[in-house]
Design an enzyme around this catalytic site. Structure first.
Site, PDB file in Angstrom:
ATOM      1  N   LEU A  57     -41.215  14.449 -44.614  1.00 32.66           N
ATOM      2  CA  LEU A  57     -40.429  13.607 -45.503  1.00 32.66           C
ATOM      3  C   LEU A  57     -39.580  12.688 -44.642  1.00 32.66           C
ATOM      4  O   LEU A  57     -39.080  13.106 -43.590  1.00 32.66           O
ATOM      5  CB  LEU A  57     -39.500  14.446 -46.400  1.00 32.66           C
ATOM      6  CG  LEU A  57     -40.151  15.388 -47.423  1.00 32.66           C
ATOM      7  CD1 LEU A  57     -39.074  16.126 -48.216  1.00 32.66           C
ATOM      8  CD2 LEU A  57     -41.077  14.633 -48.359  1.00 32.66           C
ATOM      9  N   ASP A  58     -39.387  11.438 -45.081  1.00 41.26           N
ATOM     10  CA  ASP A  58     -38.502  10.530 -44.371  1.00 41.26           C
ATOM     11  C   ASP A  58     -37.112  11.134 -44.281  1.00 41.26           C
ATOM     12  O   ASP A  58     -36.678  11.887 -45.161  1.00 41.26           O
ATOM     13  CB  ASP A  58     -38.411   9.179 -45.103  1.00 41.26           C
ATOM     14  CG  ASP A  58     -39.727   8.411 -45.088  1.00 41.26           C
ATOM     15  OD1 ASP A  58     -40.589   8.717 -44.242  1.00 41.26           O
ATOM     16  OD2 ASP A  58     -39.876   7.506 -45.934  1.00 41.26           O
ATOM     17  N   ARG A  59     -36.392  10.752 -43.247  1.00 40.48           N
ATOM     18  CA  ARG A  59     -35.051  11.313 -43.025  1.00 40.48           C
ATOM     19  C   ARG A  59     -34.131  11.190 -44.240  1.00 40.48           C
ATOM     20  O   ARG A  59     -33.442  12.155 -44.592  1.00 40.48           O
ATOM     21  CB  ARG A  59     -34.413  10.655 -41.797  1.00 40.48           C
ATOM     22  CG  ARG A  59     -33.047  11.224 -41.468  1.00 40.48           C
ATOM     23  CD  ARG A  59     -32.552  10.752 -40.120  1.00 40.48           C
ATOM     24  NE  ARG A  59     -31.342  11.468 -39.736  1.00 40.48           N
ATOM     25  CZ  ARG A  59     -30.859  11.535 -38.496  1.00 40.48           C
ATOM     26  NH1 ARG A  59     -31.478  10.906 -37.515  1.00 40.48           N
ATOM     27  NH2 ARG A  59     -29.769  12.224 -38.227  1.00 40.48           N
TER      28      ARG A  59
END
Length: 229
Positions: A57-59
């Protein structure tokens, strides 16, 4: 550490918004190292802990992340991800209301790795990848909408750019067109800033050995989602 599901081969946890899934050059705290440390201490393991990264998942995004605890789990779950046999469902809070309340978005995406930025095309171009998802609006309040998104491909930033292309960028996602920043509604303990209102709500897969269908669900912690309760 919030464990959402665990068996002999995999472990699913809730990733906080603002935390890296995997370590990078920043040296910041990341979920993978945290899970390894947790398992090592809990199970009193004397050596290194095996943990396989199955997806990211993106940050600035929170929600369900699944790791493999064994090589068998890594192999079988990785194949499910490649075969698109893993079902994903996200919640996104967007600015405004999509003009069409439900539908499909099909685009070709090209990512600039240096700038970490994705460009959208309505046709295939060299280096682009086809991205597909479906969406539906669950509820709209206070000039924002809660949108349920089901990606059919796993492209970088694909939900973020799809919502931007509908004219309703994800709240807080200034990289992809967001205009206002309700920071108190996006704040989460342990993360300072930069969160966006995108949450990996559910993940469904076949258990590595029994083939039983497993559905993992996480509850969002950002206050912005609770406006739609």
């Amino acid at each position: 550490m919030e464990i959402l599901y665990e068996d002999n081969h995999v472990i699913a946890v809730r990733k906080p918004h603002g935390m890296l899934t995997q370590g990078d050059d920043t040296g910041d705290t990341n979920l993978m190292d945290e899970v390894k440390a947790f398992i090592k201490e809990r199970d009193a393991k004397p050596g290194n802990v095996f943990l396989g990264l199955l997806h990211r998942l993106d940050r600035p995004v929170g929600g369900v992340v699944l790791f493999a605890k064994t090589s068998k789990g890594a192999s079988r779950l990785s194949e499910q991800f490649r075969a698109r046999h893993v079902d994903k469902l996200y919640w996104a809070v967007v600015e405004g209301v999509p003009s069409v309340p439900m539908g499909d978005v099909i685009q070709w995406l090209h990512k600039d790795e240096v700038k970490n930025l994705v460009t959208i095309y309505d046709h295939e171009v060299p280096g682009s990848q086809r991205a597909e998802l479906s969406y539906r609006v669950r509820k709209s309040v206070n000039g924002m909408s809660l949108v349920e998104v089901q990606p059919r491909t796993g492209r970088p930033h694909q939900i973020r750019v799809a919502m931007m292309s509908l004219g309703t960028p994800i709240v807080g996602d200034v990289k992809y067109g967001a205009s206002h920043h309700p920071r108190p509604l996006l704040r989460q303990e342990g993360s300072s800033h930069g969160n966006i209102a995108l949450f990996a709500r559910q993940l469904a897969f076949d258990q590595a050995t029994t083939k039983q269908r497993i559905r993992v669900i996480a509850e969002p912690e950002l206050a912005i989602f609770h406006q739609f309760d």
